[in-house]
Design an enzyme around this catalytic site. Structure first.
Site, short mmCIF file in Angstrom:
data_model
loop_
_atom_site.label_atom_id
_atom_site.label_comp_id
_atom_site.label_asym_id
_atom_site.label_seq_id
_atom_site.Cartn_x
_atom_site.Cartn_y
_atom_site.Cartn_z
N LYS A 274 0.08 38.03 -9.73
CA LYS A 274 0.68 38.62 -8.54
C LYS A 274 1.38 37.55 -7.70
O LYS A 274 0.75 36.62 -7.22
CB LYS A 274 -0.40 39.31 -7.69
CG LYS A 274 0.08 39.84 -6.33
CD LYS A 274 -1.05 40.56 -5.57
CE LYS A 274 -0.62 40.96 -4.16
NZ LYS A 274 -1.70 41.63 -3.40
N ASP A 279 2.37 39.07 2.56
CA ASP A 279 1.90 40.44 2.67
C ASP A 279 1.68 40.82 4.13
O ASP A 279 0.67 40.50 4.73
CB ASP A 279 0.59 40.59 1.88
CG ASP A 279 0.19 42.06 1.74
OD1 ASP A 279 0.99 42.93 2.13
OD2 ASP A 279 -0.92 42.31 1.22
N LYS A 286 -0.64 45.16 8.55
CA LYS A 286 -1.91 44.48 8.82
C LYS A 286 -1.90 44.16 10.32
O LYS A 286 -1.17 43.29 10.76
CB LYS A 286 -2.02 43.21 7.98
CG LYS A 286 -2.13 43.49 6.47
CD LYS A 286 -2.41 42.21 5.69
CE LYS A 286 -2.45 42.48 4.19
NZ LYS A 286 -3.58 43.33 3.75
N ASP A 298 -0.94 35.25 -0.88
CA ASP A 298 -0.92 36.44 -1.73
C ASP A 298 -0.11 36.24 -3.02
O ASP A 298 0.01 37.13 -3.85
CB ASP A 298 -0.35 37.63 -0.94
CG ASP A 298 -0.99 38.95 -1.30
OD1 ASP A 298 -2.08 38.93 -1.91
OD2 ASP A 298 -0.40 40.00 -0.99
N ASP A 357 0.45 48.88 1.82
CA ASP A 357 -0.33 47.63 1.75
C ASP A 357 -0.98 47.44 0.38
O ASP A 357 -1.50 46.37 0.08
CB ASP A 357 -1.38 47.61 2.87
CG ASP A 357 -1.91 46.21 3.16
OD1 ASP A 357 -1.32 45.24 2.62
OD2 ASP A 357 -2.88 46.09 3.93
N GLU A 359 0.42 46.86 -2.32
CA GLU A 359 1.67 46.48 -2.98
C GLU A 359 1.44 45.67 -4.25
O GLU A 359 2.29 45.64 -5.14
CB GLU A 359 2.55 45.67 -2.00
CG GLU A 359 2.22 44.18 -1.87
CD GLU A 359 0.83 43.88 -1.34
OE1 GLU A 359 0.29 44.73 -0.61
OE2 GLU A 359 0.27 42.83 -1.66
N ARG A 361 -0.58 46.01 -6.80
CA ARG A 361 -0.63 46.79 -8.04
C ARG A 361 0.73 47.35 -8.40
O ARG A 361 1.02 47.58 -9.57
CB ARG A 361 -1.70 47.89 -7.91
CG ARG A 361 -1.41 48.91 -6.86
CD ARG A 361 -2.68 49.62 -6.38
NE ARG A 361 -3.53 48.73 -5.59
CZ ARG A 361 -4.67 49.10 -5.03
NH1 ARG A 361 -5.12 50.34 -5.19
NH2 ARG A 361 -5.39 48.26 -4.32
#
Ligand code: BES
Ligand code: MN
Ligand code: ZN
Length: 508
Positions: A274, A279, A286, A298, A357, A359, A361
Protein backbone atom coordinates in the site's frame (compact mmCIF):
# COMPACT_ATOMS: atom_id res chain seq x y z
CA UNK A 1 24.23 30.04 -22.88
CA UNK A 2 20.72 28.61 -23.03
CA UNK A 3 22.06 25.06 -22.92
CA UNK A 4 24.15 25.86 -19.88
CA UNK A 5 21.13 27.17 -18.06
CA UNK A 6 19.26 23.92 -18.69
CA UNK A 7 22.21 21.93 -17.42
CA UNK A 8 22.38 24.05 -14.30
CA UNK A 9 18.69 23.53 -13.57
CA UNK A 10 19.04 19.80 -14.09
CA UNK A 11 21.98 19.67 -11.73
CA UNK A 12 20.03 21.56 -9.10
CA UNK A 13 17.10 19.17 -9.43
CA UNK A 14 19.35 16.16 -9.06
CA UNK A 15 20.95 17.66 -5.99
CA UNK A 16 17.61 18.17 -4.31
CA UNK A 17 16.75 14.52 -4.83
CA UNK A 18 20.15 13.31 -3.75
CA UNK A 19 20.23 15.42 -0.61
CA UNK A 20 18.33 12.84 1.39
CA UNK A 21 19.53 9.66 -0.24
CA UNK A 22 20.08 6.98 2.37
CA UNK A 23 23.32 7.60 4.10
CA UNK A 24 25.58 4.66 4.71
CA UNK A 25 27.99 5.99 7.23
CA UNK A 26 29.70 3.01 8.75
CA UNK A 27 32.42 1.18 6.93
CA UNK A 28 33.01 -2.21 8.54
CA UNK A 29 36.44 -3.65 7.81
CA UNK A 30 37.03 -7.30 8.63
CA UNK A 31 40.50 -8.64 9.15
CA UNK A 32 42.23 -11.53 10.85
CA UNK A 33 45.05 -9.33 12.08
CA UNK A 34 44.97 -7.00 15.07
CA UNK A 35 44.72 -3.25 14.56
CA UNK A 36 46.87 -1.47 17.08
CA UNK A 37 46.12 2.19 16.60
CA UNK A 38 42.66 2.11 18.07
CA UNK A 39 41.38 4.27 20.92
CA UNK A 40 38.66 1.81 21.86
CA UNK A 41 38.68 -1.93 21.87
CA UNK A 42 35.48 -3.94 22.06
CA UNK A 43 35.33 -7.57 23.10
CA UNK A 44 32.22 -9.75 22.85
CA UNK A 45 31.63 -12.51 25.37
CA UNK A 46 28.94 -15.14 25.79
CA UNK A 47 27.36 -16.03 29.13
CA UNK A 48 29.75 -17.74 31.54
CA UNK A 49 32.60 -17.42 29.06
CA UNK A 50 35.97 -16.34 30.40
CA UNK A 51 36.96 -13.04 28.87
CA UNK A 52 40.55 -13.63 27.92
CA UNK A 53 42.49 -12.84 24.79
CA UNK A 54 45.78 -14.51 23.92
CA UNK A 55 47.37 -11.16 23.22
CA UNK A 56 46.81 -9.91 26.77
CA UNK A 57 49.60 -9.93 29.32
CA UNK A 58 48.82 -11.40 32.71
CA UNK A 59 48.68 -7.88 34.20
CA UNK A 60 46.06 -6.85 31.65
CA UNK A 61 44.16 -10.05 32.21
CA UNK A 62 44.07 -9.47 35.97
CA UNK A 63 42.88 -5.91 35.58
CA UNK A 64 40.12 -6.88 33.17
CA UNK A 65 38.95 -9.81 35.29
CA UNK A 66 38.85 -7.64 38.42
CA UNK A 67 36.85 -4.93 36.68
CA UNK A 68 34.40 -7.46 35.23
CA UNK A 69 33.90 -9.11 38.62
CA UNK A 70 33.37 -5.76 40.30
CA UNK A 71 30.60 -4.93 37.81
CA UNK A 72 29.15 -8.45 38.08
CA UNK A 73 29.62 -9.01 34.39
CA UNK A 74 28.12 -12.37 33.45
CA UNK A 75 27.92 -12.06 29.68
CA UNK A 76 24.16 -11.45 29.78
CA UNK A 77 22.69 -10.30 26.47
CA UNK A 78 23.33 -6.57 26.08
CA UNK A 79 25.35 -6.22 29.27
CA UNK A 80 28.26 -3.79 28.81
CA UNK A 81 31.23 -2.99 31.02
CA UNK A 82 33.80 -0.34 30.24
CA UNK A 83 37.36 -0.54 31.52
CA UNK A 84 39.36 2.69 31.24
CA UNK A 85 43.01 2.62 30.19
CA UNK A 86 43.69 -1.08 30.67
CA UNK A 87 47.33 -1.82 31.50
CA UNK A 88 49.42 -2.62 28.48
CA UNK A 89 46.73 -2.03 25.86
CA UNK A 90 47.25 0.71 23.31
CA UNK A 91 43.51 1.39 23.45
CA UNK A 92 42.32 3.92 26.01
CA UNK A 93 39.08 2.10 26.65
CA UNK A 94 38.02 -1.50 26.63
CA UNK A 95 34.32 -2.27 26.25
CA UNK A 96 33.21 -5.80 27.08
CA UNK A 97 29.81 -6.71 25.63
CA UNK A 98 27.70 -9.69 26.68
CA UNK A 99 25.92 -11.62 23.94
CA UNK A 100 23.93 -13.96 26.22
CA UNK A 101 23.84 -17.75 26.12
CA UNK A 102 26.05 -18.98 23.27
CA UNK A 103 23.51 -21.55 22.05
CA UNK A 104 20.71 -18.95 21.96
CA UNK A 105 22.76 -16.35 20.08
CA UNK A 106 21.13 -15.73 16.72
CA UNK A 107 20.66 -13.03 14.10
CA UNK A 108 18.07 -11.06 16.06
CA UNK A 109 20.09 -11.12 19.29
CA UNK A 110 23.22 -10.13 17.38
CA UNK A 111 21.50 -7.17 15.69
CA UNK A 112 20.24 -5.97 19.07
CA UNK A 113 23.71 -6.18 20.58
CA UNK A 114 25.13 -4.15 17.68
CA UNK A 115 22.46 -1.46 18.03
CA UNK A 116 23.03 -1.18 21.75
CA UNK A 117 26.79 -1.03 21.41
CA UNK A 118 26.69 1.71 18.77
CA UNK A 119 25.55 4.35 21.24
CA UNK A 120 28.62 3.85 23.42
CA UNK A 121 31.18 4.04 20.65
CA UNK A 122 32.92 7.23 19.58
CA UNK A 123 32.12 8.18 16.02
CA UNK A 124 35.34 10.01 15.40
CA UNK A 125 38.13 7.67 16.44
CA UNK A 126 39.31 4.22 15.56
CA UNK A 127 37.62 1.25 17.15
CA UNK A 128 38.61 -2.38 17.02
CA UNK A 129 35.82 -4.82 17.56
CA UNK A 130 37.41 -8.05 18.57
CA UNK A 131 35.01 -10.83 17.82
CA UNK A 132 37.44 -13.65 18.41
CA UNK A 133 35.30 -14.94 21.26
CA UNK A 134 32.48 -15.58 18.75
CA UNK A 135 33.21 -18.25 16.16
CA UNK A 136 30.21 -17.63 13.99
CA UNK A 137 30.98 -15.25 11.09
CA UNK A 138 27.26 -14.78 10.35
CA UNK A 139 26.65 -13.64 13.94
CA UNK A 140 29.55 -11.20 13.77
CA UNK A 141 28.18 -9.78 10.53
CA UNK A 142 24.74 -9.48 12.14
CA UNK A 143 26.20 -7.39 14.98
CA UNK A 144 27.68 -5.03 12.37
CA UNK A 145 24.29 -4.98 10.63
CA UNK A 146 22.55 -3.99 13.88
CA UNK A 147 24.94 -1.05 14.17
CA UNK A 148 24.14 0.01 10.61
CA UNK A 149 20.38 -0.20 11.13
CA UNK A 150 20.61 1.93 14.25
CA UNK A 151 22.89 4.47 12.59
CA UNK A 152 20.31 5.67 10.03
CA UNK A 153 19.15 9.30 10.27
CA UNK A 154 16.52 11.20 8.33
CA UNK A 155 17.78 14.77 8.57
CA UNK A 156 16.52 16.33 5.38
CA UNK A 157 14.49 18.85 7.38
CA UNK A 158 17.16 19.72 9.96
CA UNK A 159 18.80 23.03 9.09
CA UNK A 160 21.79 22.19 11.26
CA UNK A 161 22.29 18.73 9.76
CA UNK A 162 26.00 18.58 9.17
CA UNK A 163 27.43 16.10 6.78
CA UNK A 164 28.09 13.17 9.02
CA UNK A 165 31.41 11.57 8.36
CA UNK A 166 31.85 7.96 7.49
CA UNK A 167 33.25 6.04 10.45
CA UNK A 168 35.42 2.99 9.92
CA UNK A 169 35.23 0.16 12.42
CA UNK A 170 37.84 -2.56 12.32
CA UNK A 171 36.72 -6.06 13.13
CA UNK A 172 39.24 -8.65 14.14
CA UNK A 173 37.65 -11.98 13.24
CA UNK A 174 38.61 -15.63 12.81
CA UNK A 175 37.79 -15.71 9.09
CA UNK A 176 37.68 -12.32 7.40
CA UNK A 177 36.38 -13.36 4.00
CA UNK A 178 33.53 -15.33 5.54
CA UNK A 179 32.57 -12.39 7.75
CA UNK A 180 32.77 -10.02 4.79
CA UNK A 181 30.56 -12.29 2.70
CA UNK A 182 27.85 -12.45 5.35
CA UNK A 183 28.13 -8.73 5.96
CA UNK A 184 27.60 -7.95 2.26
CA UNK A 185 24.26 -9.82 2.40
CA UNK A 186 23.23 -7.83 5.46
CA UNK A 187 24.34 -4.56 3.90
CA UNK A 188 22.00 -5.18 0.97
CA UNK A 189 19.19 -5.62 3.50
CA UNK A 190 20.17 -2.40 5.31
CA UNK A 191 20.01 -0.49 2.02
CA UNK A 192 16.50 -1.82 1.47
CA UNK A 193 15.51 -0.83 5.01
CA UNK A 194 16.93 2.66 4.46
CA UNK A 195 14.97 3.11 1.23
CA UNK A 196 11.83 2.07 3.05
CA UNK A 197 12.51 4.44 5.97
CA UNK A 198 13.20 7.31 3.53
CA UNK A 199 9.88 6.59 1.82
CA UNK A 200 7.94 6.44 5.10
CA UNK A 201 9.57 9.52 6.59
CA UNK A 202 8.92 11.84 3.67
CA UNK A 203 6.00 14.14 4.63
CA UNK A 204 2.81 13.99 2.59
CA UNK A 205 3.36 17.40 0.99
CA UNK A 206 6.71 16.41 -0.52
CA UNK A 207 6.23 12.67 -0.80
CA UNK A 208 3.24 12.53 -3.17
CA UNK A 209 2.77 9.65 -5.64
CA UNK A 210 4.95 10.98 -8.46
CA UNK A 211 7.76 11.95 -6.09
CA UNK A 212 7.81 8.49 -4.49
CA UNK A 213 7.74 6.80 -7.91
CA UNK A 214 10.75 8.85 -9.02
CA UNK A 215 12.66 8.37 -5.80
CA UNK A 216 12.15 4.60 -5.88
CA UNK A 217 13.00 4.28 -9.58
CA UNK A 218 16.23 6.12 -8.99
CA UNK A 219 17.22 3.82 -6.12
CA UNK A 220 16.23 0.56 -7.80
CA UNK A 221 17.26 0.83 -11.44
CA UNK A 222 21.05 0.78 -10.81
CA UNK A 223 20.65 -2.68 -9.22
CA UNK A 224 19.33 -4.26 -12.40
CA UNK A 225 15.71 -4.08 -11.25
CA UNK A 226 13.24 -3.52 -14.06
CA UNK A 227 11.06 -0.59 -13.06
CA UNK A 228 7.72 0.23 -14.71
CA UNK A 229 5.93 3.46 -13.80
CA UNK A 230 2.34 4.07 -14.82
CA UNK A 231 1.33 7.73 -14.75
CA UNK A 232 -2.20 8.83 -13.82
CA UNK A 233 -3.46 8.69 -17.41
CA UNK A 234 -2.10 5.18 -17.82
CA UNK A 235 -3.64 4.11 -14.51
CA UNK A 236 -7.01 5.42 -15.63
CA UNK A 237 -6.79 3.98 -19.14
CA UNK A 238 -5.82 0.57 -17.76
CA UNK A 239 -9.18 0.59 -15.98
CA UNK A 240 -7.87 0.87 -12.42
CA UNK A 241 -10.79 3.01 -11.26
CA UNK A 242 -10.40 2.08 -7.60
CA UNK A 243 -6.78 3.27 -7.46
CA UNK A 244 -7.53 6.30 -9.62
CA UNK A 245 -10.56 7.25 -7.52
CA UNK A 246 -8.69 7.58 -4.24
CA UNK A 247 -6.46 10.36 -5.64
CA UNK A 248 -9.17 12.18 -7.58
CA UNK A 249 -9.45 14.92 -4.96
CA UNK A 250 -5.73 15.70 -4.98
CA UNK A 251 -3.71 17.62 -7.53
CA UNK A 252 -1.32 14.68 -7.20
CA UNK A 253 -3.06 11.87 -9.02
CA UNK A 254 -2.43 8.13 -8.80
CA UNK A 255 0.67 6.31 -10.01
CA UNK A 256 1.56 2.66 -10.07
CA UNK A 257 5.07 1.32 -9.73
CA UNK A 258 6.26 -2.20 -10.52
CA UNK A 259 9.82 -3.24 -9.62
CA UNK A 260 10.85 -6.62 -10.97
CA UNK A 261 13.95 -8.54 -9.87
CA UNK A 262 14.35 -11.55 -12.12
CA UNK A 263 17.05 -13.51 -10.32
CA UNK A 264 15.65 -16.84 -11.51
CA UNK A 265 13.35 -18.29 -14.16
CA UNK A 266 10.75 -19.44 -11.62
CA UNK A 267 7.22 -18.16 -11.83
CA UNK A 268 7.35 -14.80 -10.00
CA UNK A 269 6.32 -14.08 -6.43
CA UNK A 270 4.41 -10.78 -6.19
CA UNK A 271 4.65 -8.38 -3.26
CA UNK A 272 1.94 -5.73 -3.32
CA UNK A 273 2.40 -2.79 -0.93
CA UNK A 274 0.00 0.00 0.00
CA UNK A 275 1.48 3.30 -1.14
CA UNK A 276 -1.06 5.82 0.11
CA UNK A 277 1.23 8.81 0.39
CA UNK A 278 -1.10 10.64 2.75
CA UNK A 279 -4.36 9.61 4.36
CA UNK A 280 -6.68 12.45 5.32
CA UNK A 281 -9.55 9.97 5.26
CA UNK A 282 -11.11 11.82 2.32
CA UNK A 283 -14.65 13.11 2.98
CA UNK A 284 -14.79 10.62 5.85
CA UNK A 285 -12.18 12.95 7.22
CA UNK A 286 -9.89 11.97 10.06
CA UNK A 287 -11.12 14.65 12.43
CA UNK A 288 -8.94 14.21 15.48
CA UNK A 289 -5.46 15.68 15.29
CA UNK A 290 -3.92 12.45 16.54
CA UNK A 291 -5.63 10.32 13.90
CA UNK A 292 -4.51 12.43 10.93
CA UNK A 293 -1.00 13.25 12.15
CA UNK A 294 1.70 10.95 10.72
CA UNK A 295 -0.55 9.64 7.97
CA UNK A 296 2.44 10.06 5.64
CA UNK A 297 3.37 6.65 7.08
CA UNK A 298 0.45 5.19 5.15
CA UNK A 299 2.89 4.36 2.34
CA UNK A 300 4.88 2.01 4.58
CA UNK A 301 3.60 -1.14 2.89
CA UNK A 302 4.91 0.23 -0.40
CA UNK A 303 8.21 1.04 1.28
CA UNK A 304 8.39 -2.51 2.62
CA UNK A 305 7.96 -4.24 -0.74
CA UNK A 306 10.32 -1.88 -2.56
CA UNK A 307 12.92 -2.27 0.18
CA UNK A 308 12.61 -6.06 0.02
CA UNK A 309 13.11 -6.14 -3.75
CA UNK A 310 16.06 -3.77 -3.36
CA UNK A 311 17.60 -6.09 -0.74
CA UNK A 312 17.06 -9.23 -2.85
CA UNK A 313 18.55 -7.56 -5.93
CA UNK A 314 21.46 -6.24 -3.86
CA UNK A 315 22.12 -9.79 -2.74
CA UNK A 316 21.70 -11.08 -6.30
CA UNK A 317 19.30 -13.59 -4.76
CA UNK A 318 18.21 -16.39 -7.13
CA UNK A 319 14.54 -15.49 -6.88
CA UNK A 320 11.96 -14.04 -9.24
CA UNK A 321 10.10 -11.33 -7.35
CA UNK A 322 8.08 -8.30 -8.31
CA UNK A 323 6.97 -5.44 -6.07
CA UNK A 324 3.80 -3.65 -7.14
CA UNK A 325 2.97 -0.37 -5.43
CA UNK A 326 -0.25 1.54 -6.10
CA UNK A 327 0.47 5.16 -5.12
CA UNK A 328 -2.32 7.48 -4.05
CA UNK A 329 -2.91 10.71 -2.15
CA UNK A 330 -6.20 10.49 -0.24
CA UNK A 331 -7.20 14.17 -0.12
CA UNK A 332 -10.41 16.19 -0.38
CA UNK A 333 -11.59 18.81 -2.88
CA UNK A 334 -14.50 19.38 -5.26
CA UNK A 335 -13.38 16.41 -7.31
CA UNK A 336 -12.78 13.88 -4.53
CA UNK A 337 -14.67 10.62 -4.13
CA UNK A 338 -17.86 10.96 -2.10
CA UNK A 339 -19.08 8.40 0.40
CA UNK A 340 -21.45 6.15 -1.51
CA UNK A 341 -19.77 6.63 -4.89
CA UNK A 342 -19.14 3.55 -6.99
CA UNK A 343 -15.77 2.83 -8.61
CA UNK A 344 -14.91 0.09 -11.08
CA UNK A 345 -11.72 -1.80 -10.34
CA UNK A 346 -9.32 -3.20 -12.94
CA UNK A 347 -10.95 -6.63 -12.85
CA UNK A 348 -14.37 -5.10 -13.50
CA UNK A 349 -15.68 -5.35 -9.93
CA UNK A 350 -17.99 -2.46 -9.04
CA UNK A 351 -17.22 -1.26 -5.54
CA UNK A 352 -19.44 0.90 -3.35
CA UNK A 353 -17.13 3.30 -1.55
CA UNK A 354 -19.15 3.31 1.67
CA UNK A 355 -16.24 4.98 3.47
CA UNK A 356 -13.58 7.08 1.74
CA UNK A 357 -11.21 6.37 4.64
CA UNK A 358 -11.09 2.69 3.69
CA UNK A 359 -8.90 3.72 0.73
CA UNK A 360 -6.08 1.22 1.23
CA UNK A 361 -8.10 -1.76 0.08
CA UNK A 362 -9.28 0.21 -2.97
CA UNK A 363 -5.78 0.90 -4.22
CA UNK A 364 -4.57 -2.60 -3.27
CA UNK A 365 -7.46 -4.16 -5.19
CA UNK A 366 -6.01 -2.66 -8.36
CA UNK A 367 -2.43 -3.40 -7.29
CA UNK A 368 -3.34 -7.07 -6.82
CA UNK A 369 -5.24 -7.12 -10.11
CA UNK A 370 -2.26 -5.57 -11.93
CA UNK A 371 0.16 -8.06 -10.35
CA UNK A 372 -2.01 -11.03 -11.41
CA UNK A 373 -2.73 -9.68 -14.88
CA UNK A 374 0.83 -8.71 -15.82
CA UNK A 375 3.00 -11.16 -13.89
CA UNK A 376 0.88 -14.32 -13.37
CA UNK A 377 2.51 -14.84 -9.96
CA UNK A 378 2.65 -18.20 -8.17
CA UNK A 379 1.81 -16.38 -4.94
CA UNK A 380 0.96 -12.89 -3.73
CA UNK A 381 1.79 -11.31 -0.38
CA UNK A 382 0.24 -7.90 0.16
CA UNK A 383 1.27 -5.63 3.02
CA UNK A 384 -0.51 -2.51 4.20
CA UNK A 385 -1.14 -0.10 7.06
CA UNK A 386 -4.76 -1.07 6.58
CA UNK A 387 -6.90 -0.88 9.70
CA UNK A 388 -7.09 0.66 13.14
CA UNK A 389 -9.01 -2.48 14.04
CA UNK A 390 -5.80 -4.52 13.66
CA UNK A 391 -4.00 -2.22 16.12
CA UNK A 392 -6.84 -2.79 18.58
CA UNK A 393 -6.60 -6.55 18.19
CA UNK A 394 -2.83 -7.12 18.20
CA UNK A 395 -1.11 -3.84 19.07
CA UNK A 396 2.04 -2.75 17.30
CA UNK A 397 4.61 -5.50 17.90
CA UNK A 398 2.84 -8.08 15.71
CA UNK A 399 1.29 -7.58 12.34
CA UNK A 400 -1.84 -9.54 11.43
CA UNK A 401 -1.74 -12.15 8.67
CA UNK A 402 -4.70 -13.61 6.83
CA UNK A 403 -4.48 -16.56 4.46
CA UNK A 404 -6.01 -19.89 3.56
CA UNK A 405 -2.65 -21.35 2.58
CA UNK A 406 -0.71 -23.24 5.23
CA UNK A 407 2.60 -23.03 3.38
CA UNK A 408 2.31 -19.24 3.07
CA UNK A 409 1.49 -18.95 6.76
CA UNK A 410 4.26 -21.30 7.91
CA UNK A 411 6.97 -19.59 5.87
CA UNK A 412 5.76 -16.12 6.89
CA UNK A 413 5.83 -17.08 10.57
CA UNK A 414 9.30 -18.53 10.17
CA UNK A 415 10.51 -15.37 8.41
CA UNK A 416 8.94 -13.26 11.17
CA UNK A 417 10.78 -15.11 13.89
CA UNK A 418 14.09 -15.01 12.03
CA UNK A 419 13.88 -11.23 11.66
CA UNK A 420 11.92 -10.23 14.77
CA UNK A 421 9.19 -8.80 12.53
CA UNK A 422 6.51 -10.96 14.08
CA UNK A 423 3.20 -11.96 12.54
CA UNK A 424 0.04 -13.43 14.07
CA UNK A 425 -2.79 -15.05 12.18
CA UNK A 426 -6.35 -13.71 12.30
CA UNK A 427 -9.26 -15.47 10.62
CA UNK A 428 -10.68 -14.62 7.20
CA UNK A 429 -14.38 -14.03 7.51
CA UNK A 430 -17.27 -15.47 5.56
CA UNK A 431 -16.93 -14.30 1.99
CA UNK A 432 -18.51 -12.13 0.69
CA UNK A 433 -20.89 -11.80 3.66
CA UNK A 434 -19.27 -8.94 5.53
CA UNK A 435 -18.59 -6.84 2.43
CA UNK A 436 -21.78 -7.46 0.46
CA UNK A 437 -23.41 -4.35 -0.97
CA UNK A 438 -27.02 -3.66 -1.90
CA UNK A 439 -25.92 -1.02 -4.41
CA UNK A 440 -22.90 -2.53 -6.20
CA UNK A 441 -20.99 -5.86 -6.28
CA UNK A 442 -19.20 -5.36 -2.95
CA UNK A 443 -18.60 -2.47 -0.56
CA UNK A 444 -15.31 -1.35 0.99
CA UNK A 445 -16.23 -1.67 4.67
CA UNK A 446 -17.58 -4.29 7.02
CA UNK A 447 -17.20 -5.71 10.49
CA UNK A 448 -14.95 -6.80 12.12
CA UNK A 449 -12.73 -4.17 10.54
CA UNK A 450 -9.41 -5.91 9.95
CA UNK A 451 -11.19 -9.01 8.71
CA UNK A 452 -13.40 -7.03 6.32
CA UNK A 453 -10.29 -5.43 4.82
CA UNK A 454 -8.76 -8.86 4.32
CA UNK A 455 -11.88 -10.41 2.81
CA UNK A 456 -12.16 -7.46 0.43
CA UNK A 457 -8.63 -8.10 -0.85
CA UNK A 458 -9.29 -11.84 -1.08
CA UNK A 459 -11.93 -11.03 -3.68
CA UNK A 460 -9.21 -9.64 -5.96
CA UNK A 461 -6.58 -12.31 -5.29
CA UNK A 462 -9.07 -14.89 -6.63
CA UNK A 463 -7.38 -18.28 -7.12
CA UNK A 464 -3.78 -17.06 -6.73
CA UNK A 465 -2.30 -18.30 -3.42
CA UNK A 466 -2.38 -15.18 -1.30
CA UNK A 467 -1.47 -13.86 2.13
CA UNK A 468 -2.41 -10.44 3.50
CA UNK A 469 -0.34 -8.61 6.11
CA UNK A 470 -2.02 -5.79 8.02
CA UNK A 471 0.90 -3.78 9.44
CA UNK A 472 -1.08 -0.83 10.80
CA UNK A 473 0.80 0.59 13.78
CA UNK A 474 4.03 -1.29 13.01
CA UNK A 475 5.65 1.27 10.70
CA UNK A 476 6.70 4.07 12.95
CA UNK A 477 8.59 4.53 16.23
CA UNK A 478 8.03 7.82 18.05
CA UNK A 479 11.42 7.40 19.74
CA UNK A 480 14.53 5.33 19.07
CA UNK A 481 14.12 1.72 20.11
CA UNK A 482 16.36 -1.31 19.61
CA UNK A 483 17.72 -1.42 16.06
CA UNK A 484 15.55 1.52 15.01
CA UNK A 485 16.13 5.25 15.29
CA UNK A 486 13.03 7.43 15.74
CA UNK A 487 10.67 7.60 12.76
CA UNK A 488 9.83 5.12 10.02
CA UNK A 489 11.40 1.80 10.91
CA UNK A 490 11.20 -0.10 7.64
CA UNK A 491 9.04 -2.85 9.10
CA UNK A 492 8.44 -5.57 6.54
CA UNK A 493 11.66 -5.24 4.53
CA UNK A 494 13.55 -7.81 6.58
CA UNK A 495 10.44 -9.98 6.93
CA UNK A 496 9.68 -10.09 3.20
CA UNK A 497 13.31 -10.44 2.11
CA UNK A 498 13.52 -13.56 4.27
CA UNK A 499 10.08 -14.81 3.29
CA UNK A 500 10.66 -14.60 -0.47
CA UNK A 501 13.75 -16.78 -0.08
CA UNK A 502 12.00 -19.31 2.16
CA UNK A 503 8.93 -19.54 -0.05
CA UNK A 504 11.00 -19.61 -3.23
CA UNK A 505 12.91 -22.61 -1.98
CA UNK A 506 9.72 -24.59 -1.67
CA UNK A 507 8.64 -26.75 -4.57
CA UNK A 508 6.69 -24.83 -7.20
N1 BES B 1 -4.38 4.12 7.07
C1 BES B 1 -5.51 3.79 7.85
C2 BES B 1 -5.22 2.72 8.89
C3 BES B 1 -4.30 3.11 10.02
C4 BES B 1 -4.81 3.51 11.21
C5 BES B 1 -2.93 3.00 9.88
C6 BES B 1 -3.96 3.83 12.27
C7 BES B 1 -2.08 3.32 10.90
C8 BES B 1 -2.60 3.73 12.10
C9 BES B 1 -6.64 3.26 6.96
O1 BES B 1 -6.68 3.77 5.67
C10 BES B 1 -7.92 3.64 7.60
O2 BES B 1 -8.21 4.78 7.66
N2 BES B 1 -8.66 2.63 8.01
C11 BES B 1 -9.94 2.83 8.62
C12 BES B 1 -10.91 1.91 7.92
C13 BES B 1 -12.33 2.15 8.29
C14 BES B 1 -12.83 3.45 7.75
C15 BES B 1 -13.17 1.01 7.74
C16 BES B 1 -9.82 2.48 10.08
O3 BES B 1 -9.18 1.49 10.41
O4 BES B 1 -10.36 3.22 10.90
MN1 MN C 1 -7.85 5.57 5.55
ZN1 ZN D 1 -4.91 4.52 4.93
Amino acid sequence: MKAMKVVAILAALMLSVQAFASQFLIEHKFSEAANNDSKVMVVFAAEDQTVALESWSSATQTMVTTALNAKEFAGKHGQMVEVLAPTGLTAERLVVVGVGAAEAFNRVKAEQVGAKLLSSLPSDSAVVLNASLINDAAAVAAIAHGMDLKNYRFDRYKSDAKDRETVAYHWQVADDSEAQQHYAEFQAIAKGVFLSRDIINLPGGDGYPQAIAEMASKALKPLGIKVTVLNPEQVRKAGMGALYGVSKGSEHKAYLLAAHWEGSNDQPIALVGKGNTFDTGGYNLKTSSSSILRMQTDKAGGGAVLGAVMALAGQKAPVNVVAVVPLSHNLISGSALLPGDVVTAGDGTKVEVANTDAEGRLILADGIWYARDKFKPRAIADIATLTGSKVGALGTAYSAVFTEHDDLLATMKQAGEATDELVWQLPLGPYPGIISSTLADIKNVGSPGAQAGAVFLQHFAKDTPWIHIDMAGNAYNAGASGIHPAGGNGYGVRLLTEWVKLYSNQAN
